[in-house]
Design a protein around this motif. Structure first.
Motif, PDB file in Angstrom:
ATOM      1  N   ARG A 228     -44.528  25.092 -89.161  1.00  0.00           N
ATOM      2  CA  ARG A 228     -43.128  25.269 -88.781  1.00  0.00           C
ATOM      3  C   ARG A 228     -42.395  23.942 -88.675  1.00  0.00           C
ATOM      4  N   ALA A 229     -42.970  22.973 -87.959  1.00  0.00           N
ATOM      5  CA  ALA A 229     -42.302  21.666 -87.808  1.00  0.00           C
ATOM      6  C   ALA A 229     -42.222  20.903 -89.135  1.00  0.00           C
ATOM      7  N   PRO A 230     -43.293  20.826 -89.954  1.00  0.00           N
ATOM      8  CA  PRO A 230     -43.147  20.155 -91.254  1.00  0.00           C
ATOM      9  C   PRO A 230     -42.121  20.816 -92.167  1.00  0.00           C
ATOM     10  N   SER A 231     -41.914  22.122 -92.012  1.00  0.00           N
ATOM     11  CA  SER A 231     -40.934  22.800 -92.880  1.00  0.00           C
ATOM     12  C   SER A 231     -39.525  22.316 -92.624  1.00  0.00           C
ATOM     13  N   TRP A 232     -39.266  21.780 -91.411  1.00  0.00           N
ATOM     14  CA  TRP A 232     -37.931  21.248 -91.135  1.00  0.00           C
ATOM     15  C   TRP A 232     -37.618  20.044 -92.016  1.00  0.00           C
ATOM     16  N   LEU A 233     -38.668  19.363 -92.489  1.00  0.00           N
ATOM     17  CA  LEU A 233     -38.477  18.215 -93.381  1.00  0.00           C
ATOM     18  C   LEU A 233     -38.684  18.591 -94.846  1.00  0.00           C
ATOM     19  N   GLY A 234     -38.794  19.883 -95.120  1.00  0.00           N
ATOM     20  CA  GLY A 234     -38.898  20.340 -96.505  1.00  0.00           C
ATOM     21  C   GLY A 234     -40.298  20.559 -97.017  1.00  0.00           C
ATOM     22  N   PHE A 235     -41.296  20.431 -96.183  1.00  0.00           N
ATOM     23  CA  PHE A 235     -42.668  20.681 -96.632  1.00  0.00           C
ATOM     24  C   PHE A 235     -42.905  22.191 -96.723  1.00  0.00           C
ATOM     25  N   PRO A 236     -43.529  22.652 -97.802  1.00  0.00           N
ATOM     26  CA  PRO A 236     -43.771  24.089 -97.949  1.00  0.00           C
ATOM     27  C   PRO A 236     -44.862  24.574 -97.000  1.00  0.00           C
ATOM     28  N   VAL A 237     -44.797  25.879 -96.683  1.00  0.00           N
ATOM     29  CA  VAL A 237     -45.802  26.512 -95.841  1.00  0.00           C
ATOM     30  C   VAL A 237     -46.451  27.630 -96.653  1.00  0.00           C
ATOM     31  N   PRO A 238     -47.761  27.575 -96.893  1.00  0.00           N
ATOM     32  CA  PRO A 238     -48.426  28.653 -97.647  1.00  0.00           C
ATOM     33  C   PRO A 238     -48.196  30.011 -96.988  1.00  0.00           C
ATOM     34  N   ASP A 239     -47.827  30.998 -97.819  1.00  0.00           N
ATOM     35  CA  ASP A 239     -47.607  32.334 -97.262  1.00  0.00           C
ATOM     36  C   ASP A 239     -48.947  33.024 -97.026  1.00  0.00           C
TER      37      ASP A 239
END
Length: 463
Positions: A228-239
């Protein structure tokens, strides 16, 4: 961290603290240093630091500190190299396998585990005094520097104790040492990220997770929560499909790799960078606290001695008079309602305390006039702050500069000071000699008498 804006540097404060530690084991001969400090500085704290600087040069503290400062950068570079090598080893263990298969859970735990543990200990050190001090890279750096620069028998261990006590008293220990620790960790994570991204960019790896007892839904939720926190910087999160798939697609592998890098950046590098900046900011805000604690009896005694030797400015004085002016004592509200009687340089045949002091309820002390004896008496005065002090001297003796200095120091630590001339030598000639000496020395405020009823006039515990 610019010490130039301060009246004196952290080095000066450390020397002052080290001299105090030395004198806790026994006083130093500091008469010349005290005189020079009074001549060079006008403020009390500055005089304390100047005196310590002069004494430190005599006992070799400055030379030892110079050696420690020369070694400190090399020790720090060695620690940085060690941590960087550790980071490279961790990164190599993640991406250096022959099968080029990465277990993301094991990789994340190995790269962040020790970091999170030491970070937790540092945070506890902010709440509990010295909680993580001995476990931080900053403390290790200081300890190694002291050991290499001075060995076991040099002054470096003393300087280490002084610097530590100074930082603890100023509430700067976790911040100052934390800055070193966070900076080292930041560099380590930077190296790990650079190696990891380089290998992931130019080599093909298979990222996955494995378990024997945990449910697959646990990993799905953990990946979503950590990402969740890395996604704020544009890092993808595996579904969920990517996480549960035994063989992810190329796009899924890319998401896994970027998710791992994002977690290291967010939970490893950035917290250390932010905390390093915070430590630097707290240091700048609190560095003024790195000064002698003038509320301590040790510092109070020094201030009284400086005050006694400081030149007096006399208003409307006789231009032909060579006297030093009136004494400046403490106000009544700065002292305790008690009487203290000190026998000063009395010969053995003169008993002390006389019986009259028991009726007055006085606390008594006898000193032989030696440096250690005077300091013991003045330390007690600085701690008790008595309103009235009676000094007993041998009437047959000739007053000298040592007597004058002691009386000035006593008067500066009390509201009212009197002199009781003891012994059968209190002849009219002796009394006249003492009275004339008190007037010439600028000590007129100190009344001198040879009769107990005069010396203790009005000085009962009720008075």
């Amino acid at each position: 961290m610019n010490p130039g804006a301060l009246p004196y540097s952290f080095q000066d404060a450390t020397i002052a603290e080290a001299v105090q530690l030395v004198e806790e084991a026994g006083p130093l001969d500091d008469a010349q240093a005290v005189r020079e400090a009074v001549a060079l500085r006008t403020d009390g704290a500055g005089r304390i630091v100047e005196r310590a600087r002069l004494l430190g040069q005599r006992i070799g503290l400055q030379d030892e500190l110079a050696r420690a400062r020369a070694w400190a950068p090399w020790i720090l570079l060695g620690l940085v190299a060690l941590i960087v090598l550790g980071g490279l080893t961790l990164a190599g263990s993640v991406v250096g396998g022959s099968e080029r298969s990465i277990n993301v859970v094991v990789a994340l735990a190995s790269l962040l585990g020790l970091h999170l543990l030491t970070l937790l200990l540092w945070l506890l050190g902010l709440v509990l005094p010295l909680g993580a001090l001995n476990l931080s890279f900053g403390w290790l750096w200081l300890a190694l520097t002291a050991r290499v620069a001075g060995g076991r028998r040099g002054q470096a261990p003393l300087l280490l104790r002084a610097a530590t006590r100074l930082l603890v008293r100023a509430r700067l220990a976790p911040w100052a040492l934390g800055f070193v620790s966070h900076a080292i960790w930041s560099l380590s994570f930077f190296v790990v990220l650079a190696v990891l991204l380089f290998d992931l960019a130019f080599r093909r790896y298979t990222l996955s997770w494995e378990t024997t007892i945990l449910a697959p839904d646990f990993f799905v939720q953990a990946v979503q929560w950590l990402g969740r926190a890395p996604s704020w910087l544009g890092f993808p999160v595996p579904d969920a499909q990517t996480v549960l798939s035994p063989q992810a697609t190329a796009a899924g592998q890319r998401d896994w790799a970027l998710w791992l890098a994002g977690c290291i950046l967010i939970y490893g590098l950035l917290p250390r960078l932010v905390l390093a900046l915070l430590c630097a900011g707290v240091w700048r805000a609190r560095r003024k606290a790195l000064q002698p604690d003038v509320s301590q009896p040790y510092q109070q005694r020094l201030l009284a001695r400086f005050e006694a030797l400081a030149p007096r400015q006399i208003v409307d004085d006789d231009p032909g008079s060579a006297r030093r002016g009136a004494l400046a004592g403490l106000a009544a509200d700065q002292t305790r309602d008690m009487l203290m009687a000190i026998g000063f340089e009395l010969p053995e045949e003169l008993p002390w305390p006389p019986a009259a002091l028991d009726a007055a309820g006085a606390q008594t002390l006898r000193t032989d006039g030696s440096a250690s004896g005077r300091r013991e008496a003045l330390d007690l005065l600085a701690r008790l702050r008595p309103r009235r002090v009676l000094v007993g001297c041998n009437a047959a003796a000739t007053p000298d500069r040592g007597t004058e200095r002691f009386l000035r120091e006593v008067a500066a630590l009390s509201t009212e000071c009197r002199l009781w001339l003891q012994g059968g030598g209190a002849t009219p000639e002796a009394r006249n000699r003492w009275h004339a000496w008190l007037a010439d020395a600028g000590l007129e405020r100190i009344e001198a008498s040879d009769e107990p009823q005069d010396a203790l006039r009005g000085w009962t515990m009720a008075g």
